[in-house]
Motif scaffolding. Structure first.
Motif, PDB file in Angstrom:
ATOM      1  N   ARG A 202       0.812  -1.220   0.000  1.00  0.00           N
ATOM      2  CA  ARG A 202       0.000   0.000   0.000  1.00  0.00           C
ATOM      3  C   ARG A 202       0.846   1.272   0.000  1.00  0.00           C
ATOM      4  N   ASP A 203       0.600   2.107  -1.018  1.00  0.00           N
ATOM      5  CA  ASP A 203       1.233   3.419  -1.116  1.00  0.00           C
ATOM      6  C   ASP A 203       0.574   4.181  -2.268  1.00  0.00           C
ATOM      7  N   HIS A 204       0.592   5.487  -2.206  1.00  0.00           N
ATOM      8  CA  HIS A 204       0.111   6.367  -3.279  1.00  0.00           C
ATOM      9  C   HIS A 204      -1.355   6.140  -3.659  1.00  0.00           C
ATOM     10  N   LEU A 205      -2.174   5.626  -2.725  1.00  0.00           N
ATOM     11  CA  LEU A 205      -3.582   5.432  -3.062  1.00  0.00           C
ATOM     12  C   LEU A 205      -4.322   6.759  -3.137  1.00  0.00           C
ATOM     13  N   ASP A 206      -3.728   7.819  -2.584  1.00  0.00           N
ATOM     14  CA  ASP A 206      -4.302   9.154  -2.758  1.00  0.00           C
ATOM     15  C   ASP A 206      -4.280   9.555  -4.228  1.00  0.00           C
ATOM     16  N   TYR A 207      -3.355   8.988  -4.993  1.00  0.00           N
ATOM     17  CA  TYR A 207      -3.231   9.293  -6.422  1.00  0.00           C
ATOM     18  C   TYR A 207      -3.919   8.231  -7.276  1.00  0.00           C
ATOM     19  N   HIS A 208      -3.632   6.961  -6.998  1.00  0.00           N
ATOM     20  CA  HIS A 208      -4.133   5.882  -7.864  1.00  0.00           C
ATOM     21  C   HIS A 208      -5.536   5.391  -7.495  1.00  0.00           C
ATOM     22  N   GLY A 209      -5.948   5.587  -6.258  1.00  0.00           N
ATOM     23  CA  GLY A 209      -7.297   5.194  -5.850  1.00  0.00           C
ATOM     24  C   GLY A 209      -7.403   3.777  -5.335  1.00  0.00           C
ATOM     25  N   THR A 210      -6.930   2.811  -6.114  1.00  0.00           N
ATOM     26  CA  THR A 210      -7.014   1.400  -5.723  1.00  0.00           C
ATOM     27  C   THR A 210      -5.672   0.713  -5.960  1.00  0.00           C
ATOM     28  N   MET A 211      -5.497  -0.433  -5.291  1.00  0.00           N
ATOM     29  CA  MET A 211      -4.284  -1.217  -5.488  1.00  0.00           C
ATOM     30  C   MET A 211      -4.205  -1.737  -6.918  1.00  0.00           C
ATOM     31  N   ILE A 375      11.204   5.632  15.684  1.00  0.00           N
ATOM     32  CA  ILE A 375      10.611   6.968  15.634  1.00  0.00           C
ATOM     33  C   ILE A 375      10.071   7.149  14.225  1.00  0.00           C
ATOM     34  N   PHE A 376       8.795   7.502  14.094  1.00  0.00           N
ATOM     35  CA  PHE A 376       8.233   7.684  12.754  1.00  0.00           C
ATOM     36  C   PHE A 376       7.002   8.590  12.810  1.00  0.00           C
ATOM     37  N   GLY A 377       6.588   9.040  11.647  1.00  0.00           N
ATOM     38  CA  GLY A 377       5.353   9.792  11.496  1.00  0.00           C
ATOM     39  C   GLY A 377       4.755   9.474  10.138  1.00  0.00           C
ATOM     40  N   CYS A 378       3.720  10.203   9.739  1.00  0.00           N
ATOM     41  CA  CYS A 378       3.103   9.998   8.428  1.00  0.00           C
ATOM     42  C   CYS A 378       2.929  11.340   7.743  1.00  0.00           C
ATOM     43  N   GLY A 379       3.082  11.357   6.434  1.00  0.00           N
ATOM     44  CA  GLY A 379       3.011  12.589   5.666  1.00  0.00           C
ATOM     45  C   GLY A 379       1.602  13.132   5.551  1.00  0.00           C
ATOM     46  N   GLY A 380       1.503  14.463   5.540  1.00  0.00           N
ATOM     47  CA  GLY A 380       0.218  15.113   5.324  1.00  0.00           C
ATOM     48  C   GLY A 380      -0.126  15.171   3.849  1.00  0.00           C
ATOM     49  N   GLY A 385      -5.379   6.549   5.077  1.00  0.00           N
ATOM     50  CA  GLY A 385      -5.746   5.209   5.503  1.00  0.00           C
ATOM     51  C   GLY A 385      -4.590   4.395   6.041  1.00  0.00           C
ATOM     52  N   LYS A 386      -3.365   4.740   5.632  1.00  0.00           N
ATOM     53  CA  LYS A 386      -2.217   3.954   6.094  1.00  0.00           C
ATOM     54  C   LYS A 386      -1.717   4.378   7.469  1.00  0.00           C
ATOM     55  N   ARG A 387      -2.219   5.482   8.005  1.00  0.00           N
ATOM     56  CA  ARG A 387      -1.699   5.989   9.284  1.00  0.00           C
ATOM     57  C   ARG A 387      -1.948   5.023  10.446  1.00  0.00           C
ATOM     58  N   PRO A 388      -3.205   4.599  10.702  1.00  0.00           N
ATOM     59  CA  PRO A 388      -3.403   3.629  11.788  1.00  0.00           C
ATOM     60  C   PRO A 388      -2.744   2.283  11.506  1.00  0.00           C
ATOM     61  N   ILE A 389      -2.651   1.919  10.227  1.00  0.00           N
ATOM     62  CA  ILE A 389      -2.000   0.655   9.867  1.00  0.00           C
ATOM     63  C   ILE A 389      -0.531   0.690  10.293  1.00  0.00           C
ATOM     64  N   MET A 390       0.137   1.809   9.998  1.00  0.00           N
ATOM     65  CA  MET A 390       1.542   1.946  10.364  1.00  0.00           C
ATOM     66  C   MET A 390       1.716   2.003  11.879  1.00  0.00           C
ATOM     67  N   GLY A 391       0.786   2.660  12.563  1.00  0.00           N
ATOM     68  CA  GLY A 391       0.852   2.704  14.021  1.00  0.00           C
ATOM     69  C   GLY A 391       0.748   1.325  14.635  1.00  0.00           C
ATOM     70  N   ARG A 417      -0.937  12.831  13.878  1.00  0.00           N
ATOM     71  CA  ARG A 417      -0.415  11.993  14.970  1.00  0.00           C
ATOM     72  C   ARG A 417      -1.545  11.276  15.694  1.00  0.00           C
ATOM     73  N   GLU A 418      -2.670  11.957  15.845  1.00  0.00           N
ATOM     74  CA  GLU A 418      -3.821  11.347  16.520  1.00  0.00           C
ATOM     75  C   GLU A 418      -4.307  10.112  15.766  1.00  0.00           C
ATOM     76  N   GLN A 419      -4.325  10.200  14.423  1.00  0.00           N
ATOM     77  CA  GLN A 419      -4.780   9.064  13.616  1.00  0.00           C
ATOM     78  C   GLN A 419      -3.819   7.878  13.725  1.00  0.00           C
ATOM     79  N   ILE A 420      -2.536   8.173  13.876  1.00  0.00           N
ATOM     80  CA  ILE A 420      -1.560   7.091  14.086  1.00  0.00           C
ATOM     81  C   ILE A 420      -1.736   6.493  15.471  1.00  0.00           C
ATOM     82  N   MET A 421      -1.855   7.371  16.459  1.00  0.00           N
ATOM     83  CA  MET A 421      -1.910   6.941  17.867  1.00  0.00           C
ATOM     84  C   MET A 421      -3.144   6.096  18.184  1.00  0.00           C
ATOM     85  N   GLU A 422      -4.212   6.255  17.407  1.00  0.00           N
ATOM     86  CA  GLU A 422      -5.429   5.458  17.619  1.00  0.00           C
ATOM     87  C   GLU A 422      -5.136   3.963  17.609  1.00  0.00           C
TER      88      GLU A 422
END
Length: 487
Positions: A202-211, A375-380, A385-391, A417-422
């Motif tokens: 999973r990556d770039h689904l903001d651009y491609h939409g689906t896998m 130590i990590f974060g997620c790009g704005g 959708g990948k934020r909680p998955i990575m957390g 950060r909140e979406q990751i921390m969930e």
């Protein structure tokens, strides 16, 4: 070059004078007297909006679609009309900026592209070839390094780079083919001798939409760019392998497989050591035991891909394998940048997808006697959708997790950060990335390992529309020294 000569065989039509073309430009700011300006549809705007600027700078012809041709000719400028201007531009650039290196290899996939191209270049160079690599960390060639700005440069610069390489005597080049670049036809018209596929997660689904769309973009490299006489090098462990195999079979191209499972280049055994690993490869049925100066199972896989790419380009396996023991790591890819006061190593890695985070942590675990920290974060403005998955992956695979900021762009950093921390129960939240790094290093015991993930080789933190200077490796080194560690 006469315009009629330039467009021959592209299917494009000239409306106006058959002018002499001195250069090509995709950005109106790059137009010079005698240039052809490509007014094509972009993600947000259409190039025709910059027609006046291009003409004022000296454009003598404009490539565009039929709907916008009249806007060009009414200015007494020659229009080049195409049903697909982007593909036509790629063909024009390939023809205008000749020659190119004799051997061209490309690699696509979610992770491992940079390492694959760099390792392939190093193997070629050890075998006496004058070789270059091009991708996320820029262009690396004998006597020439340059930041190309994108994983896959725009189509005109891409061909300019190939032409410059050829003029420098470079005969072999390996480049990264990103999904955006493939989808936007930046490398259309580039005949590829070797095409490699590392993995797809999973990556770039903001651009491609689906896998499926994401995979289809990657598939362009094999369906359109790979020569009929070329070689495909594919990870046979991935879910999409049957489709790749089917395509290669239909095109009758040679297929070299690699992976942990049964394959042409199989990773049979990995024995982790403190600062290296012993890897046994089975290559076309012959066993080779190699001391790799790099740690992590994913590096063993990236090197397996590079073995296939080098072999696919005509190099002998028995010549390739000794080269592996002196391969050098890629900046920002599992790069050892400092040691904490306790002696614990601090790594920087570009991992910024769920799969990459999972691979990095699982690769470091066998080398870790104490606690494994990340130590990590997620790009704005990217796939949320990948934020909680990575957390979730982080807390499941690391003993200590710090969630911080990583290019929040126009989003509110605290919300990301909140979406990751969930899903990252038990993780610590420190928004300031520099403070997070210093805190993480200070917490390490002598048998611990820390990986700072997300930025890798990057030199900036994007906040709003501004790129602020920030380098994970530099920040980690300074923190380690301040804490009386080693950098």
């Amino acid at each position: 070059m006469k315009l009629s000569e330039l467009i021959e065989g592209t299917g494009a039509q000239i409306q106006g004078l058959d002018v002499h073309i001195k250069g090509l430009a995709l950005n109106s700011a790059g137009v010079e007297q005698g240039f052809l300006f490509a007014a094509v549809a972009g993600v947000k705007t259409h190039g025709i909006q910059f027609l006046d600027d291009a003409v004022s700078r000296g454009a003598v012809a404009v490539l565009t679609d039929a709907d916008n041709a009249a806007k060009v000719t009414e200015k007494n400028i020659t229009a080049v009309i195409s049903a697909n201007p982007r593909i036509t531009l790629a063909k024009l650039a390939a023809k205008f900026y000749q020659p190119a290196p004799a051997t061209i290899a490309a690699i696509t996939g979610t992770n491992g592209k940079t390492s694959g191209t760099v390792f392939t270049r190093q193997i070629w160079q050890q075998l006496g070839r004058k070789a270059a690599s091009m991708g996320t960390i820029g262009i690396i060639a004998p006597g020439w390094t340059e930041d190309s700005g994108l994983t896959t440069p725009d189509v005109i610069n891409f061909h300019k780079y190939l032409q410059k390489m050829s003029k420098l005597g470079i005969t072999h080049v390996a480049f990264e083919a990103g999904s955006h670049g493939l989808h936007q036809h930046r490398i259309a018209g580039v005949p590829v001798d070797v095409a490699a596929f590392t993995n797809l997660t999973r990556d770039h689904l903001d651009y491609h939409g689906t896998m499926e769309n994401y995979f289809d973009a990657k598939l362009i490299l094999f369906a359109e760019n790979l020569k009929s006489t070329g070689v495909a090098v594919v990870n046979s462990d991935i879910e999409f392998f049957p489709k790749l195999k089917e395509l290669c079979s239909a095109r009758k191209v040679r297929l070299i497989t690699f992976g942990l499972g049964k394959s042409d280049i199989q990773i049979k055994e990995m024995i982790p050591k403190h600062d290296h690993q012993m890897v046994t490869y089975s290559v076309f049925g012959k066993s080779y035991k190699v001391r790799l100066p790099l740690i992590g199972a994913f590096q063993a896989a990236n090197i397996a891909c590079a073995i296939g790419m080098a072999n696919g380009s005509g190099e002998d396996i028995d010549s390739i394998m000794p080269c592996l023991e002196t391969l050098e790591g890629v900046p920002g890819r599992m790069e050892l940048v400092a040691k904490a006061p306790s002696g614990a190593p601090v790594f920087v890695d570009y991992a910024h997808t769920p799969d990459a985070i999972d691979n990095v942590l699982k690769s470091l675990r066998p080398h870790t006697k104490g606690k494994l920290a990340i130590i990590f974060g997620c790009g704005g403005d990217r796939d949320p959708g990948k934020r909680p998955i990575m957390g979730k992956i982080a807390v499941e695979n690391a003993d200590y997790v710090i969630v911080t900021d990583d290019n929040p762009r126009t989003e509110e950093p605290a919300k990301i950060r909140e979406q990751i921390m969930e899903a990252a129960k038990g993780a610590e939240e420190i928004g300031d990335r520099a403070k997070a790094i210093a805190h993480g290093i200070a917490s390490l015991g002598k048998d611990d390992i820390l990986v700072i993930a997300g930025k890798g080789h990057e030199h900036g933190q994007i906040v709003g529309k501004t790129v602020l200077p920030f380098d994970d490796a530099d920040v980690a080194r300074k923190a380690a020294i301040q804490l009386k560690g080693v950098a």
